[in-house]
Design a protein around this motif. Structure first.
Motif, PDB file in Angstrom:
ATOM      1  N   SER A   1       0.787  -1.143  -0.173  1.00 32.07           N
ATOM      2  CA  SER A   1       0.138  -0.427  -0.056  1.00 32.07           C
ATOM      3  C   SER A   1       1.005   1.068   0.305  1.00 32.07           C
ATOM      4  O   SER A   1       1.990   1.054   0.577  1.00 32.07           O
ATOM      5  CB  SER A   1      -0.907  -0.014   1.253  1.00 32.07           C
TER       6      SER A   1
ATOM      7  N   SER B   1      -3.285  -0.381  -8.909  1.00 31.59           N
ATOM      8  CA  SER B   1      -4.834   0.146  -8.722  1.00 31.59           C
ATOM      9  C   SER B   1      -5.023   1.576  -7.418  1.00 31.59           C
ATOM     10  O   SER B   1      -4.255   1.627  -6.802  1.00 31.59           O
ATOM     11  CB  SER B   1      -5.584  -0.862  -7.748  1.00 31.59           C
ATOM     12  N   LYS B   2      -5.529   2.010  -7.259  1.00 28.59           N
ATOM     13  CA  LYS B   2      -6.113   2.944  -6.557  1.00 28.59           C
ATOM     14  C   LYS B   2      -7.550   3.242  -5.588  1.00 28.59           C
ATOM     15  O   LYS B   2      -8.182   3.000  -6.532  1.00 28.59           O
ATOM     16  CB  LYS B   2      -5.383   4.754  -7.413  1.00 28.59           C
ATOM     17  N   SER B   3      -7.488   3.647  -4.534  1.00 30.89           N
ATOM     18  CA  SER B   3      -8.782   3.959  -3.992  1.00 30.89           C
ATOM     19  C   SER B   3      -8.458   5.045  -2.872  1.00 30.89           C
ATOM     20  O   SER B   3      -8.002   4.906  -2.200  1.00 30.89           O
ATOM     21  CB  SER B   3      -9.117   2.890  -3.060  1.00 30.89           C
ATOM     22  N   ASP B   4      -9.128   5.921  -3.628  1.00 32.84           N
ATOM     23  CA  ASP B   4      -9.250   7.496  -2.452  1.00 32.84           C
ATOM     24  C   ASP B   4      -8.056   7.296  -2.736  1.00 32.84           C
ATOM     25  O   ASP B   4      -7.247   8.489  -3.528  1.00 32.84           O
ATOM     26  CB  ASP B   4      -9.923   7.047  -1.545  1.00 32.84           C
TER      27      ASP B   4
END
Lengths: 110, 123
Positions: free
Chosen positions: A21, A67-70
């Motif tokens: 992360s 990937s990316k989230s927020d």
């Protein structure tokens, strides 16, 4: 500006999948689709493995995905191989015309 | 493809000046911005700034502004990183790198890297 936050180390056995992360803020990761990931073996220059969050440069194994989230980006390596053992750095551009790197994550292949 | 070749390792004393270089070659190299990245103690990377050799347009990381000078010579496709007053804390490996895409820098990942220049500052 502080570096993007990465775990100091992660580990996995050959054949397994791992995820690293990279946490930032709404001024960097959350704002731009420019997250990149670099792989660095000892005494070597960094090598680009993911750009624009999820795209692989030519020649980079499909086992690497992004990937990316927020405000958090992730690098997933599937089917771990011994040669994947290296340091991994994320990077993102910042609202103030600056570029931030993560502190780096050491991947240990058990 | 683009190739970046950096100058050799340096050992300096605190207070001394230093300029290291990064020469680019390859397809359309004159269209690429060249950045400098610092790596201390073998771990974290820090973007220091970037220059476009074509017109010497330069941008700095605010954390390094005033501490370094980045310049370029377009006639030989070379970028420079310079210090006028070295400190022990400048001891690091310095990499040059170019974005993947010609003519652009902001938002671009670094697709090509030099081999690194080790700078040691010690009395």
């Amino acid at each position: 500006q502080s570096a993007l936050a990465q775990p100091a180390s992660v580990s996995g056995s050959p054949g397994q999948s791992i995820t690293i992360s990279c946490t930032g803020t709404s001024n960097d990761i959350g704002r731009y689709e420019t997250v990149a990931w670099y792989q660095q073996h000892p005494d070597k220059a960094p090598k680009l493995i993911i750009y624009d969050v999820r795209y692989r440069p030519s020649g980079v194994s499909h086992r690497f995905s992004g990937s990316k989230s927020d405000n958090t980006a992730s690098l997933t390596i599937s089917g771990l191989q011994p040669e994947d053992e290296a340091d991994y750095f994320c990077a993102s551009y910042v609202r103030s015309n600056n570029l931030l790197f993560g502190g780096g994550t050491k991947l240990i292949v058990l | 493809d683009v190739q970046l070749v950096q100058s050799g390792a340096e050992v300096k004393k605190p207070g001394e000046s230093l300029r290291i270089s990064c020469q680019g070659s390859g397809n359309s190299i004159s269209n690429y911005w060249i950045a400098w990245v610092r790596q201390k103690s073998g771990r974290g990377l820090e973007w220091m700034g970037i220059v476009y050799p074509g017109d010497s347009d330069t941008r700095y990381n605010p954390s390094f502004q005033g501490q370094i000078t980045i310049s370029a010579d377009k006639s030989i496709n070379t970028a420079y990183l310079q210090w006028n007053n070295l400190k022990a804390s400048d001891t690091a490996i310095y990499y040059c790198a170019t974005p993947r895409t010609q003519l652009l820098w902001f938002g671009e990942a670094f697709g090509y890297w030099g081999q690194g220049t080790v700078v040691t500052v010690s009395s």
